[in-house]
Design a protein around this motif. Structure first.
Motif, PDB file in Angstrom:
ATOM      1  N   GLN A  32       0.785  -1.258  -0.035  1.00 54.16           N
ATOM      2  CA  GLN A  32       0.174  -0.057  -0.012  1.00 54.16           C
ATOM      3  C   GLN A  32       0.744   1.173   0.003  1.00 54.16           C
ATOM      4  N   TYR A  33       2.078   1.126   0.216  1.00 54.72           N
ATOM      5  CA  TYR A  33       2.792   2.474   0.406  1.00 54.72           C
ATOM      6  C   TYR A  33       3.480   2.788  -0.969  1.00 54.72           C
ATOM      7  N   ALA A  34       3.454   3.888  -1.180  1.00 57.18           N
ATOM      8  CA  ALA A  34       3.767   4.654  -2.451  1.00 57.18           C
ATOM      9  C   ALA A  34       5.041   4.507  -2.649  1.00 57.18           C
ATOM     10  N   SER A  35       5.813   4.547  -1.655  1.00 57.70           N
ATOM     11  CA  SER A  35       7.536   4.380  -1.654  1.00 57.70           C
ATOM     12  C   SER A  35       7.764   3.014  -2.224  1.00 57.70           C
ATOM     13  N   GLU A  36       7.183   2.072  -2.181  1.00 64.56           N
ATOM     14  CA  GLU A  36       7.531   0.693  -2.652  1.00 64.56           C
ATOM     15  C   GLU A  36       6.856   0.607  -4.078  1.00 64.56           C
ATOM     16  N   ARG A  37       6.435   1.546  -4.695  1.00 61.84           N
ATOM     17  CA  ARG A  37       6.189   1.353  -6.145  1.00 61.84           C
ATOM     18  C   ARG A  37       7.258   0.814  -7.056  1.00 61.84           C
ATOM     19  N   ILE A  38       6.913   0.150  -7.981  1.00 56.29           N
ATOM     20  CA  ILE A  38       7.874  -0.449  -9.020  1.00 56.29           C
ATOM     21  C   ILE A  38       7.337   0.145 -10.181  1.00 56.29           C
ATOM     22  N   SER A  39       8.170   0.968 -10.860  1.00 54.68           N
ATOM     23  CA  SER A  39       7.919   1.607 -12.136  1.00 54.68           C
ATOM     24  C   SER A  39       8.626   0.686 -13.263  1.00 54.68           C
ATOM     25  N   GLY A  40       7.994   1.001 -14.215  1.00 52.53           N
ATOM     26  CA  GLY A  40       8.558   0.135 -15.365  1.00 52.53           C
ATOM     27  C   GLY A  40       7.905   1.024 -16.792  1.00 52.53           C
ATOM     28  N   ARG A  41       8.320   0.231 -17.802  1.00 52.51           N
ATOM     29  CA  ARG A  41       7.961   0.724 -19.440  1.00 52.51           C
ATOM     30  C   ARG A  41       6.824  -0.322 -19.642  1.00 52.51           C
ATOM     31  N   LEU A  42       5.505   0.371 -20.050  1.00 48.69           N
ATOM     32  CA  LEU A  42       4.264  -0.476 -20.878  1.00 48.69           C
ATOM     33  C   LEU A  42       4.519  -0.167 -22.128  1.00 48.69           C
ATOM     34  N   ARG A  43       4.445  -1.386 -22.891  1.00 47.14           N
ATOM     35  CA  ARG A  43       4.327  -1.432 -24.276  1.00 47.14           C
ATOM     36  C   ARG A  43       3.715  -2.223 -24.811  1.00 47.14           C
ATOM     37  N   LEU A  44       3.012  -2.115 -26.050  1.00 40.90           N
ATOM     38  CA  LEU A  44       2.454  -2.812 -27.014  1.00 40.90           C
ATOM     39  C   LEU A  44       3.042  -3.013 -28.163  1.00 40.90           C
ATOM     40  N   PHE A  45       3.107  -4.435 -28.407  1.00 31.92           N
ATOM     41  CA  PHE A  45       3.714  -4.762 -29.626  1.00 31.92           C
ATOM     42  C   PHE A  45       2.888  -5.580 -30.721  1.00 31.92           C
ATOM     43  N   LYS A  46       3.334  -5.269 -31.851  1.00 37.33           N
ATOM     44  CA  LYS A  46       2.398  -5.731 -32.759  1.00 37.33           C
ATOM     45  C   LYS A  46       3.060  -6.655 -33.769  1.00 37.33           C
ATOM     46  N   GLN A  47       2.546  -7.826 -34.028  1.00 31.89           N
ATOM     47  CA  GLN A  47       3.252  -8.885 -34.793  1.00 31.89           C
ATOM     48  C   GLN A  47       2.353  -9.469 -35.668  1.00 31.89           C
ATOM     49  N   GLY A  48       2.399  -9.246 -37.088  1.00 28.94           N
ATOM     50  CA  GLY A  48       1.509  -9.781 -37.954  1.00 28.94           C
ATOM     51  C   GLY A  48       0.216  -9.217 -37.388  1.00 28.94           C
ATOM     52  N   SER A  49      -0.792 -10.021 -37.264  1.00 24.93           N
ATOM     53  CA  SER A  49      -2.048  -9.546 -36.855  1.00 24.93           C
ATOM     54  C   SER A  49      -2.308  -9.657 -35.121  1.00 24.93           C
TER      55      SER A  49
END
Lengths: 671, 207
Positions: free
Chosen positions: A58-75
């Motif tokens: 619940q503690y904001a200090s413990e957040r884990i940040s990262g990068r969110l991505r969407l990939f497309k391959q073919g359909s």
């Protein structure tokens, strides 16, 4: 630690995972994914957002940040979320607890999403809190959910826009009515419900997620363990992988799905806690948050103690304890899409050449999920009600019908032969008859079948009830019975058959009408236990308001929701209930479902017993039947054995435990 | 008027099945009558704002199931009642005979603090049926019973025609108010129902 390399995982390794993935929906860890072999064309980034974070605690200090991505391959579209290296956001790690950086490391590995094919996603829920950051919750087809992803730099809208651009998304905010959270929540069903794989709980159960131990470098899973549904690895580890290939499962729903639900609730538990505390946390009001959390844990948050709080709302709504199942959104997960009713063709396929039902369990399951076409009801109901045996042949049933018709005529003649002179000396008969006469003329008279003056069907209704009160003289007639008989007569359109089907139904529901109300009290008691199990804050609220007798649900239970739905829907509901497919007591889970649906209003408006009763009574005609069945199904599956343990043996509509004695406790005054 | 505290007066309607409890309630609150009322399962209530001596009250009228078998629910439904309305069908003797049972059952279940003086009202309903030719309970008989139970006010009504319903509920409201603890309310000095009840005609509750 080698996991920190996750941060360095380039698109290349994502490519590798994706390429493996195209041949199988089984994602594997890609520690070894250095070699790139693309089978379906290049993997293209169609969306990328930094500072998308999760909050393992619940503690904001413990957040884990990262990068969110969407990939497309073919359909195909894939989702990934890769956390950053610890050094980038670790400055506050040790503020609360020394172990935090360890747990964070663990969480970093746990929640990494390498490449998740969107076809494995059931839904994505976007929350737009009035204050704080937007976040999304990704729920897999298996029912498992990732923790919320918070968009600290915005971009949730773009994310969904990108998704919409590439996959078929159905916004379901209006259709399911599930979005009852206080936030502005948007649910986006990613997958197509027409997909047969998603149409039954069995397929969902077999679609369950597989887990892997996060610190292990090997990623293969023992298939046999998955098939048996016995080994789940470390439950506290969350889901970063998902096995979407359907497997045959011999067992309906329960055993498997419970375990899925258990893991699911673990994940969602922190999602819930995180969400409810995040905003305050980020404003540095740590002590206050901690104190409030304590209050919440201590039980229902007394409005008096929170009134001085900065959170006090300007309306007279009081703060409501969060729904323990709120984030699980069970219907979203398990609400098995209702099927079309059983057709003649299907029905025929259940019968052997002599008319025996080969697989009664499969039949009941089929009916549970879709009901029965109306013109088949006359035939099918006789099985569901227990009037006909599943393994009886056409010939046997025909013989039984003629026997029973004869028997009915004898029973009926018992009261028909009472002369006026005898009736004059037979008070109980007169009173019973008068009571029945009064009730049949006010039973479903707006239904065409019973409409109009001197309607013969009303007379038949009367005759059956009066005959029953002789057949079961101890129980007699009680108000509510005419409600139970009416749909049966409407379907059977035959006096004798209706009588015997009604009699079969009353074998189970008769105790609802016991003079001492014992049958009702045992069900109301079980209901109380179920609410305690499935929504303890609501239970506490009812306790506080002296509503634990659950008399507010009396009408629902006494006559199986007869007064709550349109006639046609009652037929559907009852045939579903009579399958006893998941539970003999699904109607109790239905009660829980409806109460839970309105929990925020009930508690927020501080309804007392009177107000609550009125509120419940006025829900009549407003309840969505399919929703109710799905929700009850989900609750029943979720409660599992614990739910079943709330319901004492012999609780109606279970058959009575002892049948050798008089069934119905008598009192002096037999009416 | 809006600034005044609106007090809730809780009224319970009891009586045998089919005597017209639901109809009376709906006639009074909604000014409607229907042949299509279903047998009441469990309990329900309607509310109506009433003005008594320049004060506004909310009359909460509880309609209950008429079958004796459901009486054990009464504990929950009757509590906090300010007045109890006993209804019978003037065309059905048994429904009158049962008034005593209903009264006693109510006192047991609701356990009011002062059962001797708890306000009851008796309504003889369905006087419209067959132009009154099928009636079997004489007014005299009812009034005698009412007198024996502490001068219970009595009204003859027709929920179907709306006859005497308004007057009956006015009386009910005033009697309910009488039951309120004195410190809570301003008591107008004109309430004197019990003393005159037996002399009244069926239209009468001159409180």
């Amino acid at each position: 630690m080698h996991e920190t390399e996750l941060h360095d995982l380039s698109d290349d390794s994502d490519y590798a995972a994706a390429s493996r993935h195209t041949g199988s929906s089984n994602i594997t860890r890609s520690d070894s994914g250095k070699s790139i072999t693309s089978e379906s064309g290049p993997l293209k980034v169609v969306y990328s957002k930094d500072n998308v974070s999760i909050h393992p605690t619940q503690y904001a200090s413990e957040r884990i940040s990262g990068r969110l991505r969407l990939f497309k391959q073919g359909s195909s579209l894939f989702l990934s979320w890769i956390p950053y290296k610890p050094s980038t956001d670790a400055e506050d790690d040790s503020f609360w607890q020394g172990s935090s950086s360890i747990s964070k490391e663990k969480g970093r590995n746990l929640y990494t999403i390498k490449l998740l094919p969107l076809r494995d996603v059931h839904s994505i829920r976007r929350h737009t809190p009035g204050l704080g950051w937007q976040y999304i919750i990704v729920v897999l087809s298996s029912g498992l959910a990732y923790p919320p992803f918070y968009f600290y730099n915005g971009g949730a809208r773009e994310f969904l826009a990108t998704l919409k651009h590439h996959v078929c998304i159905v916004s379901c905010i209006a259709t399911t009515g599930l979005c009852k959270s206080v936030d502005d929540a948007n649910v986006f069903l990613v997958n197509d419900f027409q997909d047969p794989l998603q149409n039954s709980i069995i397929s969902r159960a077999s679609n369950r997620a597989s887990l892997h131990k996060p610190s292990n470098s090997f990623s293969s899973l023992d298939d046999s363990k998955i098939v048996n549904g016995t080994t789940y690895g470390d439950i506290s580890s969350a889901i970063s992988e998902y096995r979407g290939r359907p497997k045959k499962s011999h067992d309906p729903a329960r055993d498997i799905s419970i375990q899925v639900m258990e893991k699911f609730s673990l994940v969602t538990k922190f999602a819930r806690e995180t969400t409810s505390h995040l905003f305050r946390e980020n404003h540095g009001d740590l002590l206050n948050t901690h104190r409030k959390k304590q209050q919440v844990e201590d039980g229902f948050l007394n409005p008096a103690t929170s009134s001085s709080d900065d959170e006090k709302k300007t309306t007279n709504m009081v703060q409501v304890d969060s729904d323990p199942l709120e984030f699980e959104k069970l219907p979203l997960v398990w609400g098995t899409q209702r099927k079309a009713p059983l057709s003649l063709e299907e029905w025929t396929s259940f019968l052997d050449s002599e008319g025996r039902i080969i697989d009664s369990k499969a039949l009941k399951e089929r009916i549970f999920y879709g009901g029965v076409e109306h013109n088949l009801r006359k035939e099918v109901w006789k099985f569901l009600l227990g009037y006909n045996e599943y393994d009886s042949t056409y010939a046997e049933r025909e013989y039984l019908a003629s026997e029973k018709m004869h028997e009915y005529e004898i029973l009926k003649s018992q009261w028909q032969s009472i002369s006026a002179a005898q009736a004059k000396r037979f008070t109980k008969f007169r009173e019973r008859k008068s009571l029945i006469d009064k009730d049949v003329v006010r039973t479903d008279r707006s239904v065409a079948y019973f409409e109009g003056d001197d309607n013969q069907n009303v007379t038949v209704l009367r005759d059956i009830l009066l005959t029953y009160s002789f057949y079961n003289f101890d129980l007699g007639y009680c108000q509510g019975m005419s409600d139970l008989l009416s749909p049966i007569l409407y379907v059977m359109k035959d006096e004798s058959e209706s009588f015997w089907c009604f009699t079969a139904l009353m074998e189970r529901l008769g105790p609802n009408f016991n003079r001492d109300q014992s049958g009702m009290h045992s069900q109301l008691f079980a209901l109380s236990k179920l609410v305690e199990l499935l929504d303890s804050p609501l239970h506490s609220y009812f306790e506080q308001k002296d509503c634990l007798n659950y008399f507010i649900c009396f009408r629902w239970i006494l006559i199986q929701f007869k007064r709550e739905f349109e006639y046609e829907n009652i037929l559907r509901l009852w045939e579903v209930l009579w399958t006893h497919y998941l539970s003999e007591h699904l109607h109790l889970y239905m009660c829980v479902a409806i109460l839970r649906r309105h929990r925020a209003k009930i508690m927020g408006e501080q309804m007392d017993f009177d107000t609550l009763l009125k509120f419940i009574n006025e829900l009549s005609g407003t309840i969505d039947l399919d929703w109710m069945i799905k929700e009850a199904e989900a609750l029943c599956v979720c409660a599992g054995e614990n739910g079943a343990a709330c319901i004492p043996p012999g609780t109606p509509p279970s058959l009575p435990l002892e049948t050798n004695m008089g069934l119905y406790p008598l009192e002096d005054e037999v009416l | 008027m809006a600034s005044r505290r609106r007090m809730l007066l809780k009224v319970i309607i009891l009586g045998d099945s089919g005597v017209g409890k639901t109809s009376l309630m709906n006639q009074y609150v909604n000014k409607k009558f229907s042949n299509q009322y279903k047998a009441t399962i469990g309990a329900d209530f309607l509310t109506k704002e009433v003005q008594i001596d320049d004060r506004l009250f909310t009359l909460q009228i509880w309609d209950t199931a008429g079958q004796e078998r459901f009486q054990s629910l009464g504990v929950a439904f009757y509590r906090g009642a300010d007045c109890c309305v006993l209804v019978y069908d003037v065309n059905v003797m048994k429904s009158f005979d049962n008034l005593n049972n209903w009264r006693e059952e109510f006192l047991v279940q609701a356990s009011p603090s002062d059962p001797e003086n708890f306000p009851f009202i008796v309504l003889g309903n369905k006087i419209d049926i067959d132009g009154g030719n099928s009636r079997v309970v004489s007014e005299k008989k009812v009034k005698a019973w009412c007198a024996s139970k502490g001068n219970i006010p009595y009204f003859e009504t027709s929920a179907k025609e709306g006859f005497n319903v308004e007057a009956a509920f006015q009386c009910i409201a005033k009697n309910a108010l009488k039951n309120e603890p004195e410190e809570d309310i301003y008591l107008p000095d004109t309430i004197d129902v019990a003393g005159r009840a037996t002399q009244q005609q069926s239209s009468g509750c001159e409180c």
